[in-house]
Design a protein around this motif. Structure first.
Motif, PDB file in Angstrom:
ATOM      1  N   ARG A 132      51.255  35.227  43.377  1.00  9.52           N
ATOM      2  CA  ARG A 132      50.799  34.667  44.648  1.00  9.52           C
ATOM      3  C   ARG A 132      49.282  34.683  44.776  1.00  9.52           C
ATOM      4  O   ARG A 132      48.725  34.078  45.679  1.00  9.52           O
ATOM      5  CB  ARG A 132      51.425  35.447  45.797  1.00  9.52           C
ATOM      6  N   GLU A 133      48.605  35.411  43.874  1.00  7.85           N
ATOM      7  CA  GLU A 133      47.148  35.510  43.952  1.00  7.85           C
ATOM      8  C   GLU A 133      46.514  34.647  42.863  1.00  7.85           C
ATOM      9  O   GLU A 133      45.728  35.116  42.039  1.00  7.85           O
ATOM     10  CB  GLU A 133      46.710  36.967  43.832  1.00  7.85           C
ATOM     11  N   VAL A 134      46.841  33.357  42.873  1.00 14.14           N
ATOM     12  CA  VAL A 134      46.369  32.447  41.825  1.00 14.14           C
ATOM     13  C   VAL A 134      44.856  32.289  41.865  1.00 14.14           C
ATOM     14  O   VAL A 134      44.238  31.938  40.850  1.00 14.14           O
ATOM     15  CB  VAL A 134      47.059  31.074  41.970  1.00 14.14           C
ATOM     16  N   ASP A 135      44.248  32.527  43.016  1.00  9.99           N
ATOM     17  CA  ASP A 135      42.799  32.385  43.114  1.00  9.99           C
ATOM     18  C   ASP A 135      42.064  33.463  42.331  1.00  9.99           C
ATOM     19  O   ASP A 135      40.854  33.360  42.123  1.00  9.99           O
ATOM     20  CB  ASP A 135      42.360  32.415  44.578  1.00  9.99           C
ATOM     21  N   ARG A 136      42.769  34.497  41.900  1.00 14.36           N
ATOM     22  CA  ARG A 136      42.147  35.578  41.119  1.00 14.36           C
ATOM     23  C   ARG A 136      42.530  35.506  39.631  1.00 14.36           C
ATOM     24  O   ARG A 136      42.348  36.480  38.906  1.00 14.36           O
ATOM     25  CB  ARG A 136      42.571  36.941  41.684  1.00 14.36           C
ATOM     26  N   GLU A 137      43.032  34.360  39.222  1.00  9.76           N
ATOM     27  CA  GLU A 137      43.516  34.249  37.841  1.00  9.76           C
ATOM     28  C   GLU A 137      42.400  34.459  36.826  1.00  9.76           C
ATOM     29  O   GLU A 137      42.603  35.081  35.780  1.00  9.76           O
ATOM     30  CB  GLU A 137      44.163  32.877  37.635  1.00  9.76           C
ATOM     31  N   ASP A 138      41.194  33.971  37.125  1.00  4.03           N
ATOM     32  CA  ASP A 138      40.075  34.148  36.195  1.00  4.03           C
ATOM     33  C   ASP A 138      39.758  35.634  36.005  1.00  4.03           C
ATOM     34  O   ASP A 138      39.444  36.074  34.884  1.00  4.03           O
ATOM     35  CB  ASP A 138      38.839  33.409  36.712  1.00  4.03           C
ATOM     36  N   GLU A 139      39.819  36.397  37.095  1.00  4.57           N
ATOM     37  CA  GLU A 139      39.568  37.841  36.990  1.00  4.57           C
ATOM     38  C   GLU A 139      40.643  38.512  36.151  1.00  4.57           C
ATOM     39  O   GLU A 139      40.349  39.413  35.353  1.00  4.57           O
ATOM     40  CB  GLU A 139      39.510  38.463  38.384  1.00  4.57           C
ATOM     41  N   MET A 140      41.887  38.082  36.330  1.00  2.00           N
ATOM     42  CA  MET A 140      42.984  38.664  35.560  1.00  2.00           C
ATOM     43  C   MET A 140      42.811  38.396  34.068  1.00  2.00           C
ATOM     44  O   MET A 140      43.044  39.280  33.233  1.00  2.00           O
ATOM     45  CB  MET A 140      44.321  38.112  36.055  1.00  2.00           C
ATOM     46  N   ILE A 141      42.378  37.201  33.735  1.00  2.00           N
ATOM     47  CA  ILE A 141      42.140  36.874  32.321  1.00  2.00           C
ATOM     48  C   ILE A 141      40.997  37.722  31.770  1.00  2.00           C
ATOM     49  O   ILE A 141      41.069  38.234  30.644  1.00  2.00           O
ATOM     50  CB  ILE A 141      41.831  35.372  32.174  1.00  2.00           C
ATOM     51  N   ALA A 142      39.936  37.907  32.563  1.00  2.00           N
ATOM     52  CA  ALA A 142      38.799  38.722  32.113  1.00  2.00           C
ATOM     53  C   ALA A 142      39.224  40.163  31.857  1.00  2.00           C
ATOM     54  O   ALA A 142      38.826  40.779  30.847  1.00  2.00           O
ATOM     55  CB  ALA A 142      37.689  38.664  33.159  1.00  2.00           C
ATOM     56  N   VAL A 143      40.044  40.716  32.745  1.00  2.00           N
ATOM     57  CA  VAL A 143      40.510  42.091  32.550  1.00  2.00           C
ATOM     58  C   VAL A 143      41.443  42.173  31.352  1.00  2.00           C
ATOM     59  O   VAL A 143      41.419  43.152  30.592  1.00  2.00           O
ATOM     60  CB  VAL A 143      41.212  42.602  33.829  1.00  2.00           C
ATOM     61  N   LEU A 144      42.260  41.141  31.142  1.00  2.91           N
ATOM     62  CA  LEU A 144      43.142  41.117  29.978  1.00  2.91           C
ATOM     63  C   LEU A 144      42.323  41.155  28.688  1.00  2.91           C
ATOM     64  O   LEU A 144      42.690  41.844  27.723  1.00  2.91           O
ATOM     65  CB  LEU A 144      44.020  39.869  30.025  1.00  2.91           C
ATOM     66  N   LYS A 145      41.203  40.449  28.674  1.00  3.30           N
ATOM     67  CA  LYS A 145      40.334  40.472  27.487  1.00  3.30           C
ATOM     68  C   LYS A 145      39.744  41.868  27.268  1.00  3.30           C
ATOM     69  O   LYS A 145      39.632  42.333  26.123  1.00  3.30           O
ATOM     70  CB  LYS A 145      39.215  39.443  27.653  1.00  3.30           C
TER      71      LYS A 145
END
Length: 717
Positions: free
Chosen positions: A674-687
């Motif tokens: 539901r927090e699609v607006d934070r997807e870029d942050e999630m990808i950065a943390v995944l890296k």
């Protein structure tokens, strides 16, 4: 004569508040009459002599019902709860409260109510909780309490109640909390106490005058939690071994009674420190220093009843009359001769060493120091190695504060309420609530083993100097031969495992929002970076897992347990550590002089691959563990992923998802969708996480670099 009625009313008012209430009700206009429950509550108001906070100010007879009154809760216009805690009310309890047929909860704790508990109160048979803690009620507890078949909470502590507990109490079979501490109850507990109250979860009978033996059927109370407090009473006789049947996490406090005999060593009674048994001069056996005499049967259920402490069977033969024959004359002579010969040999050896020491001194004075050194080594038979000496025979019996804000001593700590938080390979952790309301976490390290106090002192004081907003603070410690305690700040919001996956057995669970997860990730990284680069000894944690990341009131993370393995190894003698070491012989583990307990089961999935090859932890171990925690927080999955019938660790599963180019939604925790607006942050943390779990430790970033990356991510919003 015209003034007679007012005088009469004044007389009635002074003599009987109840009669005044009756007159008020009779004379009140019918259109404003209260319902019957309002009348009962007004009777309570008239029994209150002082109400300094005006808590009952809006209790008016002109209201049609009492549902809008302070402290009153209604359902369908029926009173279900009366709650007026800490209002400084002075007065007594009227029987009329028992006429509230729908009353479920009565809470009048911490007031100044006096007088007896009226038997009529228990006519409210639907009561589920009765809390009268902290008043001045006196007299016996009426037997009518047995009418409360639905009662779950009974707290009458800190009053002046006396007499025996009524036998009818055991009819309250749904009782979960029974707190009667700090009263004057006497005599034995009712027969069938433990066999009937099987739903009990909390039991506190401390600070009374209960006598007689501790009922053996208390061991049937398998739902008990926290501390079973029977302390400061007059219980006598032996400790029933059946108490060991209580859950292992339960702490049983038997201090300051008249108990005697050996302490059973089974189940919940096993591996307890002496602090649970002090104040009972007649008790003997471990963990106390008072050994049981040979005529007392062994308290260990795993030893035969004819076990001899010396390990040697009795050699005397019994005659037909039952008397033991004396030793023969030849046997006596043989014993005396052997003693004389033994003493003579010891004397010769002593004089030989003394002569060699004198010779070495003369040789040293003559310049022949090598020979003297050899002699000193030869004469070490009468000296203990320095490492074997228990810290120059020092044995400490006081609490040592590591912080100037510590305002309590050992006695206050031991008198505080304690609840078991958990049990692990490094001992038991308790939540301790002091009398002034301060809450602490106390970890017991063990009861025996090597007594290296100076080494322990150096290590614990170094840990105590570590101060960081994301690291649990060690406030004080206690060391003795029998007990080692570490006293920490209590962190109230559980651990990260429960926050990610929910608590075991609890269905309701609210997943963490992404902002909260990011805040936790950032706090852990900062705490680790501080340990690695800025702490006094540049610590390596060695066992970082969500279980030892605790969460504060605002979900701020606190790293716990660093340096704990080292302290446990110095303290030694912990039965949990011994069992872990036995398991470690079968399972590859990470151990060193700074590591915590061996990683087994799910904990092994947090350890770096190189941990299987070396026993010395490094900062890169912690970086790998941190990376696994990030993956766990991003995916919401356990560190071991079940794929049909195959188990795979979380790191390999995420890597395979990326190699197979699966969509990000397959990796993320579904609650984050539901927090699609934070997807870029999630990808950065995944890296960041994938960089931390690189197989080659040299390719993993430092924790300082991780902190900088997360800070830039937060600042870019």
């Amino acid at each position: 004569m015209a003034s007679s009625p007012p005088l009469l009313l004044l007389f009635l008012f002074l003599c009987s508040p109840f009669l005044v209430l009756v007159l008020v009700l009779v004379l009140a206009p019918p259109s404003h009459a209260l319902n019957g429950e309002g009348f009962a509550l007004l009777t309570f108001k008239t029994s209150i002599r002082e109400d300094p906070g005006n808590s009952l100010l809006n209790w008016n007879s002109s209201d049609p019902n009492p549902c809008s009154w302070n402290g009153v809760t209604c359902i369908s216009a029926l009173v279900v709860s009366l709650s007026l805690p800490k209002k400084r009310l002075v007065g007594s309890l009227p029987s009329s409260l028992g006429s509230l047929t729908s009353l479920r909860h009565l809470n009048l704790r911490t007031n100044r109510l006096f007088g007896p508990v009226p038997s009529g109160l228990f006519a409210a048979v639907g009561l589920q909780s009765l809390v009268l803690y902290g008043n001045s009620l006196y007299g016996p507890l009426p037997p009518e309490i047995g009418n409360l078949a639905y009662l779950q909470i009974l707290d009458l502590s800190h009053n002046l109640l006396d007499g025996s507990l009524p036998y009818s109490l055991i009819q309250c079979k749904r009782l979960k909390t029974l707190v009667l501490s700090h009263n004057n109850f006497t005599n034995s507990l009712p027969d069938g106490f433990g066999s009937s109250l099987l739903a009990l979860e909390k039991l506190d009978l401390s600070y009374n005058q209960f006598t007689g033996p501790i009922p053996s059927d208390i061991g049937n109370l398998s739902s008990l939690q926290g501390t079973v407090d029977l302390s400061h009473n007059l219980f006598s006789g032996s400790i029933p071994p059946s108490l060991g049947n209580l859950p292992e996490k339960v702490y049983i406090d038997l201090t300051y009674n008249n108990l005697s005999g050996p302490i059973p060593q089974n189940g919940a009674l096993e591996n307890r420190g002496p602090t649970a048994f002090i104040g009972n001069p007649g008790l003997c056996g471990p963990p106390l220093k008072n050994p049981c005499s040979s005529d007392v049967p062994s308290s260990n259920p795993f030893l035969p009843s004819n076990y001899s402490p010396s390990g040697v069977e009795a050699s005397a033969n019994l005659t037909g009359s039952g008397r033991t024959k004396g030793l023969s004359r030849n046997a006596v002579v043989a014993i005396v001769v052997s003693d004389v010969i033994g003493i003579g040999l010891i004397a010769l050896l002593f004089f030989y060493c003394y002569w060699r020491a004198i010779s070495s001194r003369e040789n040293e004075e003559g310049g022949n120091s090598d020979k003297g050194t050899k002699c000193r080594k030869d004469c070490n038979c009468f000296r203990k190695e320095e490492s074997e000496t228990p810290s120059e025979d020092i044995e400490q019996y006081d609490l040592v504060p590591l912080d100037r804000h510590v305002r309590f001593d050992l006695d206050e700590l031991l008198k505080a309420s304690a609840f078991v938080l958990g049990k692990s390979g490094i001992g038991i952790v308790y939540k301790v609530v002091m009398e002034d309301g301060v809450t602490l976490a106390v970890r017991r390290l063990g009861e025996g083993g090597l007594q290296r106090f100076k080494e322990f002192q150096t290590e614990v004081e170094a840990i105590g100097k570590v101060r960081h907003p994301n690291i649990v603070t060690l406030r004080a410690y206690y060391w003795s031969v029998d007990e080692k305690l570490l006293i920490y700040d209590y962190i109230p919001n559980g651990n990260l495992t429960a926050a990610i996956h929910g608590k075991a057995g609890v269905i309701a669970f609210t997943p963490l929002l992404w902002d909260v997860r990011l805040k936790i990730m950032q706090g852990i990284a900062r705490g680790l970076a501080f340990l690695h680069e800025f702490s006094p000894k540049k610590y390596v944690h060695g066992d970082l897992r969500p279980n030892n990341v605790l969460l504060g009131m605002d979900m701020e993370p606190y790293i716990s347990d660093f340096g704990l393995g080292r302290l446990a190894n110095i303290a030694g003698g912990s039965p949990f550590l011994q069992s872990d070491r036995m398991a470690a012989e079968k399972t590859p583990t990470q151990q060193s002089d700074i590591s915590v307990s061996p990683l087994v089961s799910k904990g092994s999935f947090y350890q770096a691959p190189e941990a299987l090859k070396t026993l010395k932890p490094s900062q890169k171990w912690d970086v790998y563990s941190y990376g696994v925690i990030l993956l766990e927080m991003i995916s919401g999955r356990s560190p071991v992923v079940l794929l049909e019938t195959l188990e795979i660790d979380l790191v390999r599963w995420v890597q395979s998802c990326i190699e197979e180019k699966k969509p990000l939604a397959d990796v993320l925790d579904p609650s984050l969708s539901r927090e699609v607006d934070r997807e870029d942050e999630m990808i950065a943390v995944l890296k960041i996480a994938l960089a931390c779990v690189q197989a080659n430790p040299e390719r993993r970033p430092t924790m300082r670099h991780v902190v900088d990356t997360l800070d830039r991510l937060m600042n870019s919003r």
